[in-house]
Design a protein around this motif. Structure first.
Motif: not given
Length: 719
Positions: A305-314, A351-356
């Motif tokens: 969804p446009s307001d969510a993403g799977v967190r990635m990184g450290a 650069n465009n992190m999602r809200s959730y």
């Protein structure tokens, strides 16, 4: 009314003949382009294209296949499987050289000859035989209601539809052998343009050799780019349809894993190797705790969804950094010497992190605790039916409601039917003041009181419906079901997972374990905003871990069937909470597909009219189509509307005939028309200076519909 000069008329005749020659020498598709605005290429061997148009509550289809004297079929599969059992199909047979065909509406309940529907819902509008780019082609135009409300039909639904195709070896409807496949088409919104631009990471199997064995599972580890913080927003399959390995790639799963000091799955498969029988997700020591993505034949990308993403990184303890790709190869002829380079593309944004943050919950059996399934069981028998809960007592621990954007139902080879029911408590879930913990910039808040003081009280509950179901489950067709919009699960809801198995062909018991010949009963929810567990095993000063599992656990110490929920750790065990707490009646998961219809609904709309240039819709070309627009009178003289209309009818007639005979006939007719008009005007002659006022209803420039090619540029958007 004054006429055009003789030279102008001769120019029109020459232009018309040129256009007719173009039409009959490889642009016969133009007739379809004027009727059907969307097309999709199902296969290139043989070329099989479906074009369509939605009109109110009806759909008009054109099936164009590069065969003659052979039957072919088009079907709509069960949305959650896409296999032949459970499919609704239309079969065209007897397409002989005279163009005579037989069209039947059919359905299938198993891998056998599909039965004829009691209601024949497809209306045949036209059939024709001809050539397309010099190749003999059969074209059939059909029409049907989007939803016939016939239990022997599948509706054309919003979103993804599993489309089956098959081409036979003769005129009569017989077994199709290997000439069949499954694709995914969104008929209502064929070419979505989601905002998923970002950086990409590709991981492939690296031309790994496929063993000369009937069934093989190969696993390979990967490490995502070393970023500090990002959101995964899309996952695409990388499948080369022209590669020698393509027929052998059956399905694959992508797991989220962690290194386990040399003992886990990520550690083991630094070099691709066989993982058959060992399992990745079934073993707690594997270090893999969730599915990120699943692909099966016909599947497409997963867009978050446009307001969510799977967190990635450290930056966060729950961010994904490592994974394992598990590919199932099906090599029925045990062919040797084939290598595969399939894989995935991960799209992420910094650069465009999602809200959730998005998360994953695994429902079902954990750590494979059940007693083995007895052999010789039919799905109808009660002993073949296993049921478990994610009970209210667990979902009351949530800090907030969740929205599910996708889910994956998972069993193995003897799985026959699976469903998840949702039961909602008849109370209002209070709003938790800590919901802002799920903002992407504040997901590491560790100061949380996880008490249940504001949990809803379970007075009574209401059946909210089937969350998802696969009545005709196929192990090789498992895929993520996408939900647009996402489905809501409230705090305090009860989720019942039901799995039905078919061991009628097995002589030995089937144990619950990680191997493909063993069994599982699991359901993965892909959701947001992210939930957190109580972190019983972590110091209060440390970050909490995501709430990631809920279901059945056999307590080997007490011998009781208990519940586990929360984090992926032993502290999530609830030793006193029985599982299942409440059972579904079996009627909840039953499907009426294949039952007789009480009433046959008939089409009420008139057939598709032959379009005129002004009313022709713009058609989006198929991914591999190459067509050239033809222009009449571009920059030429002005033509009276009545005269142009007659010429347009001649063009349509010649296009339909598709032969030199038609060209000659039309040309002679136009020349005769010219001679008659010339004789009628010799006494007065033509004026070389004609003003606009001298011509009735002028059409200064008339063109055929332009065929847009933007679809080809967005081929990766196709599902």
């Amino acid at each position: 009314m004054k006429r055009l000069p003789m030279v102008a008329e001769l120019q029109l005749v020459v232009s018309l003949v040129t256009v007719l020659l173009s039409i009959t020498s490889g642009t016969k598709q133009a007739s379809a382009q004027t009727i059907y605005p969307h097309c999709f290429l199902l296969t290139n061997t043989p070329r099989y294209e479906v074009c369509w148009k939605i009109e109110g509550q009806e759909i008009a289809l054109e099936l164009q296949v590069n065969v003659v004297n052979k039957w072919f079929g088009f079907g709509i599969g069960e949305p959650t499987s896409g296999s032949m059992p459970g499919a609704d199909m239309v079969v065209v047979e007897g397409a002989d050289e005279e163009g005579k065909v037989s069209v039947t509406d059919r359905y299938a309940l198993e891998f056998s000859r599909p039965e004829k529907d009691e209601c024949q819902d497809w209306k045949v509008e036209a059939t024709e035989q001809g050539t397309s780019n010099g190749v003999p082609t059969t074209t059939v135009r059909l029409r049907r209601l989007l939803n016939t409300h016939d239990p022997q039909d599948r509706p054309f639904q919003e979103g993804e539809n599993r489309i089956l195709w098959a081409v036979g070896s003769g005129q009569m409807f017989t077994y199709h052998r290997a000439s069949r496949g499954v694709r995914v088409i969104d008929f209502m919104n064929p070419y979505p343009d989601p905002d998923t631009f970002g950086l990409t990471y590709d991981f492939k199997m690296g031309n790994t050799a496929i063993p000369a064995a009937r069934t093989t599972y190969l696993c390979a580890s990967f490490t995502l780019p070393p970023v500090e913080d990002a959101h995964i927003i899309r996952i695409d399959p990388l499948i080369d349809h022209n590669a020698a390995s393509f027929p052998f790639v059956h399905h694959f799963l992508v797991y989220i894993c962690e290194p386990m000091n040399g003992t886990g799955s990520w550690d083991e498969f630094q070099t691709p190797g066989q993982c058959t029988g060992t399992g990745v997700l079934g073993d707690p020591s594997s270090g893999c705790f969730s599915v990120l993505y699943a692909w099966a034949v016909g599947s497409g990308p997963l867009l978050l969804p446009s307001d969510a993403g799977v967190r990635m990184g450290a930056s966060k303890p729950w961010s994904m950094r490592y994974g394992v790709l598990e590919v199932h190869y099906d090599n029925p002829n045990m062919k040797a010497g084939v290598t595969d380079n399939s894989g995935i593309r991960v799209t992420y944004t910094q650069n465009n992190m999602r809200s959730y943050d998005a998360g994953f919950i695994k429902l079902g059996d954990h750590f494979n605790p059940w007693n083995p399934i007895p052999p010789g069981l039919q799905p109808e028998q009660d002993d073949a039916w296993y049921q478990l809960n994610c009970p209210t007592e667990c979902t009351q621990e949530w800090e907030h409601d969740i929205y599910v954007y996708g889910d994956l139902m998972h069993m193995h080879e003897t799985g026959a039917h699976i469903w998840l029911s949702q039961w909602t408590q008849n109370t209002t879930s209070p709003t938790n003041s800590n919901n802002d913990n799920n903002d992407s910039n504040n997901n590491d808040n560790s100061n949380n009181d996880n008490s249940n003081s504001d949990s809803p009280s379970a007075d009574t509950e209401t059946f909210a419906g089937l969350f998802n179901s696969a009545q005709f489950y196929q192990f090789g067709m498992q895929q993520i079901t996408k939900h647009h919009p996402p489905k809501l699960i409230k705090r305090g809801d009860r989720l019942n997972l039901n799995c039905v198995f078919d061991t009628s062909r097995r002589a030995q018991p089937t144990k619950f374990a990680a191997g493909s010949t063993d069994e599982m009963c699991r359901h993965f929810l892909f959701y947001y905003p992210l939930l957190f567990g109580p972190s019983r095993s972590l110091p209060p000063t440390q970050h909490r871990r995501p709430w990631s599992l809920c279901g059945y656990y056999h307590n080997q110490t007490s011998g009781k069937d208990t519940t586990v929920c929360g984090e992926l750790e032993s502290g999530a065990h609830k030793p006193t909470l029985q599982n299942p707490t409440v059972r579904d009646p079996r009627s909840v998961g039953r499907s009426d597909f294949g039952a007789a219809a009480s009433t046959c609904l008939h089409l009420t709309a008139t057939p598709t009219p032959t379009p005129t240039p002004a009313a022709t819709p713009t058609r989006t070309a198929a991914p591999t189509a190459t067509t050239t627009p033809h222009v009449f009178g571009d920059g030429g003289p002005e033509v009276p509307a009545a005269q142009l209309g007659m010429m347009w009818m001649c063009v349509s007639f010649a296009s339909g005939m598709g032969s030199m005979l038609a060209i000659v006939a039309v040309t002679m007719g136009l020349m005769a028309l010219y001679r008659r008009r010339h004789r009628a005007t010799t006494s007065t002659g033509y004026s070389a200076n004609i003003s606009a006022d001298d011509i009735d209803d002028p059409l200064t420039t008339t063109t055929t519909p332009h065929v847009q090619h933007h679809k080809h540029a967005k081929q990766h958007k196709h599902h």
